[in-house]
Design an enzyme around this catalytic site. Structure first.
Site, PDB file in Angstrom:
ATOM      1  N   HIS A   6      44.867  31.462 -28.943  1.00  0.00           N
ATOM      2  CA  HIS A   6      44.002  32.579 -29.293  1.00  0.00           C
ATOM      3  C   HIS A   6      44.137  32.988 -30.753  1.00  0.00           C
ATOM      4  O   HIS A   6      43.389  33.829 -31.241  1.00  0.00           O
ATOM      5  CB  HIS A   6      44.252  33.752 -28.328  1.00  0.00           C
ATOM      6  CG  HIS A   6      43.589  33.522 -26.998  1.00  0.00           C
ATOM      7  ND1 HIS A   6      43.004  34.512 -26.262  1.00  0.00           N
ATOM      8  CD2 HIS A   6      43.390  32.382 -26.300  1.00  0.00           C
ATOM      9  CE1 HIS A   6      42.484  33.999 -25.162  1.00  0.00           C
ATOM     10  NE2 HIS A   6      42.719  32.710 -25.158  1.00  0.00           N
ATOM     11  N   SER A  34      39.597  27.891 -29.846  1.00  0.00           N
ATOM     12  CA  SER A  34      39.507  26.590 -29.195  1.00  0.00           C
ATOM     13  C   SER A  34      38.856  25.568 -30.099  1.00  0.00           C
ATOM     14  O   SER A  34      37.985  25.895 -30.902  1.00  0.00           O
ATOM     15  CB  SER A  34      38.663  26.705 -27.926  1.00  0.00           C
ATOM     16  OG  SER A  34      39.260  27.588 -27.029  1.00  0.00           O
ATOM     17  N   LYS A  78      32.076  29.470 -15.648  1.00  0.00           N
ATOM     18  CA  LYS A  78      32.132  28.008 -15.675  1.00  0.00           C
ATOM     19  C   LYS A  78      33.507  27.518 -15.226  1.00  0.00           C
ATOM     20  O   LYS A  78      33.621  26.549 -14.473  1.00  0.00           O
ATOM     21  CB  LYS A  78      31.830  27.507 -17.090  1.00  0.00           C
ATOM     22  CG  LYS A  78      31.690  25.993 -17.146  1.00  0.00           C
ATOM     23  CD  LYS A  78      31.293  25.502 -18.523  1.00  0.00           C
ATOM     24  CE  LYS A  78      31.280  23.987 -18.524  1.00  0.00           C
ATOM     25  NZ  LYS A  78      30.996  23.431 -19.850  1.00  0.00           N
ATOM     26  N   ASP A  79      34.573  28.204 -15.663  1.00  0.00           N
ATOM     27  CA  ASP A  79      35.919  27.821 -15.230  1.00  0.00           C
ATOM     28  C   ASP A  79      36.082  27.991 -13.726  1.00  0.00           C
ATOM     29  O   ASP A  79      36.680  27.146 -13.059  1.00  0.00           O
ATOM     30  CB  ASP A  79      36.986  28.659 -15.961  1.00  0.00           C
ATOM     31  CG  ASP A  79      37.297  28.111 -17.353  1.00  0.00           C
ATOM     32  OD1 ASP A  79      36.906  26.957 -17.630  1.00  0.00           O
ATOM     33  OD2 ASP A  79      37.914  28.825 -18.154  1.00  0.00           O
ATOM     34  N   GLU A  85      57.961   9.355  -8.210  1.00  0.00           N
ATOM     35  CA  GLU A  85      56.620   9.842  -7.906  1.00  0.00           C
ATOM     36  C   GLU A  85      55.613   9.220  -8.871  1.00  0.00           C
ATOM     37  O   GLU A  85      55.961   8.856  -9.992  1.00  0.00           O
ATOM     38  CB  GLU A  85      56.602  11.369  -8.056  1.00  0.00           C
ATOM     39  CG  GLU A  85      57.437  12.078  -7.017  1.00  0.00           C
ATOM     40  CD  GLU A  85      56.693  12.248  -5.714  1.00  0.00           C
ATOM     41  OE1 GLU A  85      56.712  11.307  -4.905  1.00  0.00           O
ATOM     42  OE2 GLU A  85      56.094  13.307  -5.503  1.00  0.00           O
TER      43      GLU A  85
HETATM   44  C1  HEM Z   1      56.087  23.916 -12.036  1.00  0.00           C
HETATM   45  C2  HEM Z   1      56.014  24.218 -10.819  1.00  0.00           C
HETATM   46  C3  HEM Z   1      56.650  23.382  -9.710  1.00  0.00           C
HETATM   47  C4  HEM Z   1      56.613  22.024  -9.508  1.00  0.00           C
HETATM   48  C5  HEM Z   1      55.895  20.965 -10.369  1.00  0.00           C
HETATM   49  C6  HEM Z   1      57.360  21.751  -8.288  1.00  0.00           C
HETATM   50  C7  HEM Z   1      57.540  20.498  -7.715  1.00  0.00           C
HETATM   51  C8  HEM Z   1      58.167  20.248  -6.513  1.00  0.00           C
HETATM   52  C9  HEM Z   1      58.208  18.974  -5.841  1.00  0.00           C
HETATM   53  C10 HEM Z   1      57.604  17.671  -6.365  1.00  0.00           C
HETATM   54  C11 HEM Z   1      58.880  19.145  -4.666  1.00  0.00           C
HETATM   55  C12 HEM Z   1      59.143  18.085  -3.595  1.00  0.00           C
HETATM   56  C13 HEM Z   1      58.088  18.214  -2.522  1.00  0.00           C
HETATM   57  C14 HEM Z   1      58.306  17.280  -1.375  1.00  0.00           C
HETATM   58  O1  HEM Z   1      58.105  16.072  -1.547  1.00  0.00           O
HETATM   59  O2  HEM Z   1      58.679  17.743  -0.308  1.00  0.00           O
HETATM   60  C15 HEM Z   1      59.297  20.514  -4.601  1.00  0.00           C
HETATM   61  C16 HEM Z   1      60.037  21.062  -3.550  1.00  0.00           C
HETATM   62  C17 HEM Z   1      60.448  22.378  -3.496  1.00  0.00           C
HETATM   63  N1  HEM Z   1      60.148  23.381  -4.409  1.00  0.00           N
HETATM   64 FE1  HEM Z   1      59.010  23.178  -6.082  1.00  0.00          FE
HETATM   65  N2  HEM Z   1      57.834  22.941  -7.784  1.00  0.00           N
HETATM   66  C18 HEM Z   1      57.443  23.957  -8.636  1.00  0.00           C
HETATM   67  C19 HEM Z   1      57.749  25.296  -8.497  1.00  0.00           C
HETATM   68  C20 HEM Z   1      58.611  25.839  -7.538  1.00  0.00           C
HETATM   69  C21 HEM Z   1      59.026  27.217  -7.498  1.00  0.00           C
HETATM   70  C22 HEM Z   1      58.629  28.319  -8.485  1.00  0.00           C
HETATM   71  C23 HEM Z   1      59.839  27.356  -6.427  1.00  0.00           C
HETATM   72  C24 HEM Z   1      60.478  28.669  -6.000  1.00  0.00           C
HETATM   73  C25 HEM Z   1      61.670  28.777  -5.757  1.00  0.00           C
HETATM   74  C26 HEM Z   1      59.943  26.057  -5.768  1.00  0.00           C
HETATM   75  C27 HEM Z   1      60.681  25.774  -4.610  1.00  0.00           C
HETATM   76  C28 HEM Z   1      60.746  24.548  -3.977  1.00  0.00           C
HETATM   77  C29 HEM Z   1      61.471  24.291  -2.754  1.00  0.00           C
HETATM   78  C30 HEM Z   1      62.274  25.307  -1.936  1.00  0.00           C
HETATM   79  C31 HEM Z   1      61.285  22.927  -2.449  1.00  0.00           C
HETATM   80  C32 HEM Z   1      61.885  22.145  -1.246  1.00  0.00           C
HETATM   81  C33 HEM Z   1      60.956  22.105  -0.075  1.00  0.00           C
HETATM   82  C34 HEM Z   1      60.151  20.823  -0.040  1.00  0.00           C
HETATM   83  O3  HEM Z   1      60.660  19.774  -0.415  1.00  0.00           O
HETATM   84  O4  HEM Z   1      59.008  20.878   0.412  1.00  0.00           O
HETATM   85  N3  HEM Z   1      59.168  25.165  -6.485  1.00  0.00           N
HETATM   86  N4  HEM Z   1      58.843  21.172  -5.726  1.00  0.00           N
END
Ligand code: HEM
Lengths: 435, 252
Positions: free
Chosen positions: A216, A220, A244-245, A288
């Site tokens: 900002h 852009s 649009k977004d 992945e």
């Molecule tokens: C930038 C944002 C985020 C990304 C890219 C991300 C990515 C991921 C990925 C790739 C997994 C594995 C999923 C699977 O295959 O089961 C995962 C699991 C998990 N994430 Fe995140 N996450 C993000 C934000 C968060 C936040 C803010 C929390 C809050 C605490 C969180 C909590 C968890 C938990 C508890 C799991 C384990 C449960 C599971 O595997 O399904 N994540 N996350």
């Protein structure tokens, strides 16, 4: 913010708040009347889309964390309990797992947009670099998140990737011990990864804030890559781009939702439904999909670098691979300073345009290579693709600086839109595509 | 959008990549399943038959730790039937007020009884091979449903050049063709009460469907919800497209 003139609001409640904390003035300035080039195409939707995905990841993530147990003995089962016994747990979990993939899709397209239209160039260098920081933080977050369900790929992916740091001379082994919290990937590793996986998304929110702040300040870029010259070139952000977004976000969500509900595991690996077992190594350890291009670069360095025909080695293959992988991202940081060509948009750069489209193809080739076992023809293919990736930044861009002709830039966005309309009728039939 | 479709198609290709590299086994035949497709649902009668096959055959070797007897309600059993099924098993509970462990009949809230006290016992009883827990098996293999069906029907005479050790069997669809599970099914081993043919093919289809349900009990609800969400989003997107067109009409 704060000081300066402030136009009073009619609504007394809003005015009461705004005269004490001009938050409504801020919103109006940055998202209401904010002057935005009027010639955006749909590639300009992906910043908003990525933001929506970030919010979605945080909301679903916090909900998962309420039910998840970060312990090596219980993590796998706790995820399955979320899937089976928590109300709509399957939905939250699948939204989070597929959300990570679609977050990367949005951000990769967003980065491509920046590359193609020269958004990284002066005066937006810092904005671009903050974007690369966002990419790195996302990668760290997603990597650690993938470890949390504690399946076979979680465990072995974590083992392979953390082991890479041991290639760093002198301190490598200590770094690895620190990451592991012990002498192998184990419960302490899972605990610290969970803590960091919870933390980093909020750091990400902070950096996204800086990214938008920087945006900002400069305003852009646009598909023509020329500066806006006055009000005839711009439209207020609201309602034009808010609407649009919203439309673009919805189209993206439809595809995301189709994956989440109808093929929720198609972007994941089946081995991650086998509980982690330190004694059984999977046949092929693959990260992945969004890491595959970088994984391919890592594995492409199969040779030591040293003085030929002697035993002198400067960089061993393993360290070389790690350097090549991180170097691939470092090049993005360097790009604004490597590219000195006066035109921004690839529309006016015939050579750059081809080179950057080949780079996209190259990225996909690397992605395919990264998913294959490192054997046979896949190795030389990955090496050639890695070579092109590096050559794009270090050879082609400098050459283009010197030799690439520049097509005539239109005098202004306004005139370009008008002349395009008079020449090619098709542009006009769909105003948003006009450029 | 053109780029987007390109991207998507590449993901599909790259995603398929590890599958092809996974081993030298041939891909299992593609079956027609009632549960495939966005509107697919489970066939309750097949699930009940499949459970019967699991209970009478597979449960001798394979645990299903993520399932409880109460989950069988989804197959169409009523409370009394589930209580009766659970009561066929004896589980250890305790300690009681006197600090003693004791045995009691299983209740609906208990997990499916594991045939072995621990993994070591499971391996010892199976020539050193571990029969995997089947709760997630169809999600833990590429093309899971077809694969499990393939394994159950893919036993053959080993070709002359393949040496099998004792406890090893030849299977077309197993990676490396050698499997440590004796052919578990043969015609007539399970007596179906609903008059369905007792063939290996039928047993394999039914038990596979049961295992898919075990792995994805939420599938029907997931797809039903998905249809609603997509419809909602389509309408909303259409409206937003109209709004956007209207607003932009005067922009040039
Ligand atoms: C930038 C944002 C985020 C990304 C890219 C991300 C990515 C991921 C990925 C790739 C997994 C594995 C999923 C699977 O295959 O089961 C995962 C699991 C998990 N994430 Fe995140 N996450 C993000 C934000 C968060 C936040 C803010 C929390 C809050 C605490 C969180 C909590 C968890 C938990 C508890 C799991 C384990 C449960 C599971 O595997 O399904 N994540 N996350």
């Amino acid at each position: 913010m704060g000081s300066g003139e402030r136009k009073p609001f009619e609504n007394p409640a809003i005015e009461w708040v705004d005269s004490r904390l001009p938050i409504f003035t801020l919103i109006n300035k940055e998202y209401g009347v904010f002057p935005t080039p009027k010639n955006f195409n749909y590639f300009w939707n992906f910043g908003a889309i990525a933001t929506v995905m970030l919010v979605l990841m945080i909301l679903t993530g916090i909900t998962l964390a309420m039910h998840y147990t970060p312990h090596a003995d219980y993590a796998f089962e706790s995820v399955e309990r979320i899937m089976r016994d928590v109300n709509f747990g399957w939905l939250i979990r699948y939204m989070h797992a597929n959300g990570a993939s679609f977050f990367f899709i949005a951000v990769y397209i967003h980065i491509f947009r920046g590359l193609y239209y020269g958004s990284y160039k002066q005066p937006r260098e810092l904005l671009w670099i903050l974007g690369v920081v966002i990419l790195l933080l996302m990668m760290a977050t997603a990597f650690m998140g993938y470890v949390l369900p504690w399946g076979q790929m979680s465990f072995w992916g974590a083992t392979v990737i953390t082991n890479l740091f041991s290639a760093i001379p002198l301190v490598g082994d200590d770094i690895v011990t620190l990451l592991w919290g012990g002498f192998s990937v184990d419960n302490p590793t899972l605990n610290r990864f969970f803590a960091l996986h919870y933390l980093l998304p909020f750091v990400l929110v902070g950096v996204v804030g800086l990214h938008v702040w920087a945006l900002h300040v400069t305003g852009s870029n646009n598909p023509l890559g020329i500066d806006t010259k006055g009000p005839q070139d711009t439209l207020p952000f609201h309602p034009y781009y808010t609407m649009k977004d919203t439309f673009g976000i919805l189209v993206f969500l439809i595809i995301y939702v189709a994956f989440t509900f109808f093929m929720p595991n198609s972007l994941g690996h089946p081995d991650n439904y086998i509980p982690a077992d330190p004694l059984v190594t999977p046949a092929h350890i693959v990260p992945e999909w969004y890491f595959l291009p970088f994984y391919a670069i890592l594995r492409a360095i199969t040779f030591d670098v040293g003085i030929p025909f002697t035993d002198i080695v400067f960089v061993e293959a393993k360290l070389g691979g790690v350097l090549a992988m991180f170097g691939a991202i470092a090049l993005l940081v360097a790009l604004p300073f490597l590219d000195k060509h006066p035109a921004r948009s690839a529309r006016f750069r015939p050579w750059f345009k081809i080179a950057v489209l080949v780079l996209v193809l190259d990225f996909f080739i690397l992605m395919v290579c990264g998913g294959k076992p490192a054997e046979g023809l896949w190795v030389p293919l990955a090496q050639v693709a890695t070579l092109y990736y590096y050559a794009f930044f270090l050879v082609l861009i400098p050459l283009f600086n010197k030799f690439e002709p520049r097509l005539d830039l239109p005098p202004s966005i306004h005139e370009a839109v008008l002349s395009c309309c008079s020449k090619k009728k098709q542009c006009c039939s769909h105003p948003t595509e006009a450029a | 959008m053109k780029y987007f479709l390109l991207l998507l198609s590449v993901f599909v290709i790259t995603h398929g990549a590890p599958a092809l590299a996974a081993g030298d086994a041939e891909p299992p035949p593609e079956m027609h399943w009632s549960f495939s497709g966005p509107f697919g649902t489970y066939d309750r009668a097949a699930l009940q038959r499949g459970f019967q096959v699991y209970k009478q055959v597979c449960a001798a070797c394979h645990s299903m730790d993520l399932k409880s007897y109460r989950n069988l309600a989804a197959l169409g059993y009523n409370e009394d039937e589930i209580k009766a099924i659970a009561a066929e098993y004896t589980v250890e509970d305790g300690p009681n007020d006197e600090g003693e462990m004791f045995e009691r009949p299983a209740r609906p809230s208990d997990r499916f009884k594991n045939p072995y006290p621990n993994d070591a016992a499971a391996k010892y009883a199976n020539n050193g091979a571990m029969p995997p827990d089947l709760s997630l098996i169809t999600k833990a293999r590429h093309n899971g449903a077809n694969y499990v069906h393939g394994i159950l029907t893919g036993y053959e005479e080993a070709p002359a050049d393949t040496e099998l050790m004792s406890g090893q069997y030849y299977n077309r669809y197993m990676a490396g063709h050698v499997i440590a599970m004796a052919p578990p099914l043969s015609d007539g081993v399970v007596g179906y009460e609903d008059g369905t043919d007792g063939t290996v093919e039928q047993y394999a289809k039914d038990v596979t469907q049961f295992l898919v349900w075990a792995a994805e009990p939420e599938m029907e609800e997931r797809k039903r919800t998905g249809i609603k969400v997509i419809l909602f989003l389509l309408v909303f997107t259409g409206i937003m497209y109209a709004v956007k067109r209207k607003i932009w009409a005067d922009a040039h």
